[in-house]
Design a protein around this motif. Structure first.
Motif, PDB file in Angstrom:
ATOM      1  N   HIS A   1       0.867  -1.169   0.000  1.00 18.86           N
ATOM      2  CA  HIS A   1       0.000   0.000   0.000  1.00 18.86           C
ATOM      3  C   HIS A   1       0.907   1.222   0.000  1.00 18.86           C
ATOM      4  N   VAL A   2       0.538   2.283  -0.736  1.00 16.33           N
ATOM      5  CA  VAL A   2       1.469   3.396  -0.957  1.00 16.33           C
ATOM      6  C   VAL A   2       1.959   4.042   0.342  1.00 16.33           C
ATOM      7  N   SER A   3       1.120   4.060   1.379  1.00 15.11           N
ATOM      8  CA  SER A   3       1.591   4.603   2.658  1.00 15.11           C
ATOM      9  C   SER A   3       1.732   3.507   3.709  1.00 15.11           C
ATOM     10  N   ASN A   4       1.734   2.259   3.239  1.00 15.69           N
ATOM     11  CA  ASN A   4       2.026   1.101   4.089  1.00 15.69           C
ATOM     12  C   ASN A   4       1.043   0.957   5.249  1.00 15.69           C
ATOM     13  N   ARG A   5      -0.253   1.219   4.981  1.00 18.72           N
ATOM     14  CA  ARG A   5      -1.242   1.164   6.063  1.00 18.72           C
ATOM     15  C   ARG A   5      -2.270   0.057   5.886  1.00 18.72           C
ATOM     16  N   HIS A   6      -2.326  -0.575   4.709  1.00 17.25           N
ATOM     17  CA  HIS A   6      -3.355  -1.580   4.458  1.00 17.25           C
ATOM     18  C   HIS A   6      -2.753  -2.834   3.855  1.00 17.25           C
ATOM     19  N   HIS A   7      -3.416  -3.961   4.138  1.00 23.25           N
ATOM     20  CA  HIS A   7      -3.108  -5.204   3.439  1.00 23.25           C
ATOM     21  C   HIS A   7      -3.745  -5.109   2.047  1.00 23.25           C
ATOM     22  N   PHE A   8      -3.666  -6.165   1.267  1.00 28.31           N
ATOM     23  CA  PHE A   8      -4.208  -6.116  -0.095  1.00 28.31           C
ATOM     24  C   PHE A   8      -5.702  -6.466  -0.082  1.00 28.31           C
ATOM     25  N   PHE A   9      -6.515  -5.593  -0.694  1.00 31.53           N
ATOM     26  CA  PHE A   9      -7.968  -5.794  -0.764  1.00 31.53           C
ATOM     27  C   PHE A   9      -8.476  -5.558  -2.183  1.00 31.53           C
ATOM     28  N   ASP A  10      -9.626  -6.162  -2.475  1.00 33.40           N
ATOM     29  CA  ASP A  10     -10.334  -5.922  -3.739  1.00 33.40           C
ATOM     30  C   ASP A  10     -11.115  -4.628  -3.581  1.00 33.40           C
ATOM     31  N   SER A  11     -10.420  -3.502  -3.751  1.00 31.38           N
ATOM     32  CA  SER A  11     -11.029  -2.193  -3.492  1.00 31.38           C
ATOM     33  C   SER A  11     -10.289  -1.130  -4.294  1.00 31.38           C
TER      34      SER A  11
END
Length: 370
Positions: free
Chosen positions: A161-171
């Motif tokens: 994630h570009v700011s390293n805050r999320h795992h990978f999601f279908d979104s």
């Protein structure tokens, strides 16, 4: 390996009435590494090839030697004889490389430079966009399988994630390829003494698959100050002065013991008059202006020192270096490095980003308004 094939150093060779396919002579390869400036001397060349042996990339053709000898012995790349160990980690890495190559080679690729919160990021895509593409290209059977693949790539540090805050999601969350597979790398990157930390955090590192937590400690690069004293500091200047310490590896070395005066110790006092927080920097109407600096490294680096953390600041600038020529000044705060938002990172991580990135460095800094 491919360059050695092209140069005919890898070929079928006969020894004691037996033919060994696709192998090379260790002594010839050592000469080749020095001639092509992949290694500064024979000792470094041997250390490089030993690293490749330790990581099961090359081996002696009869597995009679566990170490690399600079002699007329035959060695072979494991990819040339089918013995390269394809662990789960390696398979994920190779899958990521394959997808990256496919994405960058097509017209109208989903990989684009995009902006989020006024920060530009390279090699980005939306999560849902990647999943659409994977299903469309037959890379996966369904969307659930695509999500699992995306999560594996993220967990191995290939995308993030570009700011390293999320795992990978279908979104519609924005992600980027954390590794630039097409950047040409120096073989000497393998000899970085802090590779378990620095290289794994690098946006371009091919050598470590898993991202690790940063460890405390010095990165031990040298910076020449205005008074010409030599200080061992955590800096982003690859200086040939390391050779003065007697270490044969002028690019990556342990903290050198310099035997001549004057020498100053690490951790100089901060140039900041007072601590500054990220909230203060980013608050509306704050007395700071953002500037973009493009710094083209010279033969020894970029010529500045980063210190602190969350946010990091410029501690020192070599007045004769590329950074000074680009307009860098002490007390500026580091906002982004090559499109990666870094206000939340410490100086070790930012140093690693810079050291393992391209020679042309694009930095956004925040400077106090006079």
């Amino acid at each position: 390996r491919l360059r050695l094939h092209d140069g005919k150093l890898i070929k079928d060779r006969r020894y004691h009435l037996r033919t060994y396919p696709n192998c090379f002579v260790a002594k010839e390869l050592t000469d080749w590494l020095i001639d092509r400036k992949e290694a500064p001397d024979r000792e470094t060349a041997i250390r490089l090839m030993q690293k490749l042996m330790d990581h099961y990339i090359i081996h002696h053709v009869c597995d009679e030697h566990s170490d690399y000898k600079d002699a007329k012995l035959l060695y072979r790349f494991r990819k040339d004889d089918g013995t390269f160990p394809l662990s789960k980690d390696v398979k994920v890495f190779m899958r990521g490389q394959s997808l990256y190559e496919k994405l960058v080679s097509v017209e109208e690729s989903i990989l684009k430079v995009r902006e989020e919160n006024s920060v530009k990021y390279q090699r980005t895509f939306l999560g849902s966009e990647m999943i659409d593409w994977l299903v469309q290209e037959g890379e996966v059977e369904n969307r659930q399988e695509a999500v699992e693949l995306g999560r594996a790539l993220l967990e191995h540090g290939i995308i993030q994630h570009v700011s390293n805050r999320h795992h990978f999601f279908d979104s519609d969350i924005l992600y980027q390829f954390w590794i630039n597979f097409r950047r040409r790398r120096r073989l000497t990157e393998l000899l970085n003494e802090n590779s378990s930390r620095a290289l794994s955090e690098s946006p371009d590192s091919p050598f470590c698959l898993r991202k690790l937590n940063p460890e405390p400690g010095n990165t031990s690069f040298l910076s020449v100050q205005t008074n010409k004293e030599i200080k061992v500091v955590s800096a982003v200047r690859r200086s040939s002065i390391t050779s003065l310490s007697g270490n044969s590896n002028a690019y990556f070395s342990a903290p050198p013991t310099l035997v001549f005066p004057p020498v100053a110790e690490c951790n100089p006092k901060s140039v900041l008059k007072r601590p500054v927080t990220n909230e203060e920097l980013l608050s509306p109407g704050a007395p700071y202006v953002k500037k973009t600096l493009t710094i083209v490294g010279d033969a020894v680096g970029w010529g500045f020192v980063v210190r602190g953390g969350r946010p990091c600041h410029i501690q020192a600038v070599d007045p004769g270096g590329p950074a000074a020529a680009a307009g860098m000044k002490v007390c500026q705060f580091v906002f982004s490095v090559n499109g990666v938002y870094v206000l939340h990172l410490d100086y070790q991580t930012i140093s690693s980003l810079i050291m393992t990135g391209p020679r042309t460095l694009v930095m956004e800094v925040m400077e106090a308004i006079e």
